[in-house]
Design an enzyme around this catalytic site. Structure first.
Site, PDB file in Angstrom:
ATOM      1  N   CYS A 128       5.510  -6.420  -1.474  1.00  0.00           N
ATOM      2  CA  CYS A 128       5.373  -5.936  -0.081  1.00  0.00           C
ATOM      3  C   CYS A 128       5.694  -6.831   0.973  1.00  0.00           C
ATOM      4  CB  CYS A 128       3.934  -5.749   0.236  1.00  0.00           C
ATOM      5  SG  CYS A 128       2.870  -7.295   0.044  1.00  0.00           S
ATOM      6  N   HIS A 144      -1.369  -7.421   2.423  1.00  0.00           N
ATOM      7  CA  HIS A 144      -0.488  -6.596   2.157  1.00  0.00           C
ATOM      8  C   HIS A 144       0.229  -5.979   3.378  1.00  0.00           C
ATOM      9  CE1 HIS A 144       1.751  -3.014   0.255  1.00  0.00           C
ATOM     10  NE2 HIS A 144       1.257  -2.351   1.345  1.00  0.00           N
ATOM     11  N   ASN A 151       6.335   1.044   2.907  1.00  0.00           N
ATOM     12  CA  ASN A 151       6.092  -0.296   2.312  1.00  0.00           C
ATOM     13  C   ASN A 151       6.374  -0.264   0.739  1.00  0.00           C
ATOM     14  OD1 ASN A 151       2.736   0.375   0.811  1.00  0.00           O
ATOM     15  ND2 ASN A 151       3.851   1.844   1.861  1.00  0.00           N
TER      16      ASN A 151
END
Length: 467
Positions: free
Chosen positions: A379, A429, A441
């Site tokens: 991420c 994240h 993402n």
């Protein structure tokens, strides 16, 4: 004759089962009710989805109310000892990323695999009886050979070094051997062991690296460096070395004492004029923070410098209103800061579409932990790569990226801003916001669009940050 054949077939079937499947503890018939799933039935009966499908000759996971299923409860005799291959591995409450994180276990930790789900996740036992679920691709049959420095910060400057394979090759003295007490000079490079200024923080529930950095007046990057952390994930009971700053590096809240210095440049009349001009300023908060950074790099945005940002506009566009007591020094300083803010705003507006376009180029690419691109990403590796293509440098981890951005509300968020999530152990994240509640993402299923308020995301949403 038929009876004899049937007996032989049954005996053969039992023999195959005894060698090919786990030991059957007991068998029962379950009548499917509305809302039942194979996974739910497997959990309640102490078996697996695959075992139920095999016992009932099912080719899919679909079941219907009224359907009768033969369920063999299996004894947990067949357990596999495995080792964590990732640097840190999240342990979740269920088999999938939609479930909450219970804790994180360190690379090399030995675990016992209790069951395996159809999606490749394992139920494991770790740390003397604790249970949870992990992604099976981060477990290996062999213990990781990566040497790990295990250091404890105590009042005396002692350290414990794991096997001799941990070579201290970074020691500056050429003749220094790999003996434990020798490299005092190297300890300034190996940050986890610090001098008399060091303290040890025991991680408690709710702690995050960001919160600890604020508490101790140090940066997120420093804490990660001192403790050899590759991500911002920490777990309850973990001991972190914190070096107390030798210089007075005041926390952000204490920098209010520097506010009068900024106010010396601005007469009270200018403050009133800047307030009158507030309606024409679309990005007052962003401009204020940029100008504050120029005056005092260590402090967050404060109300005091804000008028000086707008003063230049007031002097330029409405000389009649500003006739009271503007000073030349005020105009000079404000002009510099206003130019900086204007350029930053233009850069943000101009680069947003370029950021989104770059992010879209990588849709569908695979996820890999620690992936920096361009073929695979994790991420924070994805966001760092995309922003770098627009000439903007971000820190490497999601927690550090969160710490480096300006916090904004969802109503203020625009395409190109970052959106952050916390699964229970700190910021873990990050994605690139594209507007309308959507983000691009890199997650377990690869680079893709996701609804930030959708299942598996909304309850973990922390907020937005602007670079």
């Amino acid at each position: 004759m038929n009876m004899k054949k049937a007996t032989i077939a049954a005996t053969a079937g039992i023999a195959v089962t005894a060698f090919a499947a786990p030991t059957i503890a007991s068998a029962s018939t379950v009548v499917v009710e509305a809302g039942d799933t194979l996974w739910g039935i497997a959990q309640s009966k102490g078996t697996t989805v695959d075992a139920i499908k095999k016992a009932n000759n099912l080719t899919t996971d679909k079941i219907v109310p009224g359907q009768k299923l033969q369920v063999n409860e299996v004894a947990t005799e067949e357990k596999a000892e495995k080792s964590v291959s990732a640097t840190w591995l999240n342990v979740r409450s269920g088999a999938g990323v939609d479930h909450s994180i219970l804790t994180s276990i360190k690379g090399g930790t030995k675990v016992t695999v209790e069951t395996t789900e159809s999606n490749g996740w394992h139920k494991i036992t770790y740390n003397d009886g604790k249970t949870g679920y992990v992604n099976g691709k981060y477990l290996t049959d062999k213990a990781t050979s990566t040497p790990v420095v295990k250091q404890e910060v105590k009042k005396e400057t002692t350290q414990q070094v794991k096997p001799a394979t941990e070579a201290k090759t970074e020691v500056k003295q050429p003749t220094t051997q790999q003996t434990a007490p020798a490299p005092k000079a190297a300890e300034t490079k190996e940050a986890p062991v610090v001098d008399q200024n060091a303290t040890t923080h025991n991680v408690k529930s709710g702690d995050t690296i960001w919160a600890l950095s604020v508490k101790y007046g140090v940066s997120v990057q420093d804490i990660m460096s001192w403790n050899n952390l590759s991500s911002s994930s920490i777990y309850v009971g973990q001991k972190l070395a914190i070096k107390q700053p030798t210089k007075t590096v005041a926390p952000k809240a204490e920098t209010k004492t520097q506010a009068p210095a900024a106010e010396k440049q601005t007469a009270p009349a200018v403050k009133e004029n800047s307030n009158a001009n507030t309606a024409t300023t679309e990005k007052k908060e962003t401009a204020t923070e940029q100008q504050t950074t120029t005056k005092a790099p260590t402090q967050a945005a404060k109300p005091a410098p804000a008028p000086s940002t707008n003063t230049n506009k007031t002097n330029t566009t409405n000389n009649n209103t500003n006739a009271s007591t503007p000073s030349k020094n005020t105009n000079t300083n404000t002009n510099t800061n206003t130019n900086t803010n204007t350029n930053q705003g233009s850069t943000n507006n101009a680069s947003a579409s370029a950021l989104i376009a770059e992010a879209q180029k990588h849709l569908g690419k695979a996820y890999s932990w620690g992936g920096n691109g361009p073929t695979t990403f994790d991420c924070s590796g994805f966001t760092k790569y995309v922003f770098a293509k627009s000439g903007i440098s971000l820190p490497r981890t999601s927690g550090a990226q969160y710490a480096s951005t300006t916090r904004i509300s969802e109503s203020q968020a625009k395409p190109g801003d970052l959106v952050f999530f916390d699964y229970g152990s700190g910021i873990s994240h990050v994605g690139i916001y594209v507007g309308n509640g959507q983000m691009i993402n890199a997650q377990d299923n690869g680079v893709k669009y996701d609804n930030i308020h959708g299942a598996g995301w909304g309850k973990f949403l922390v907020g937005f940050g602007r670079v």
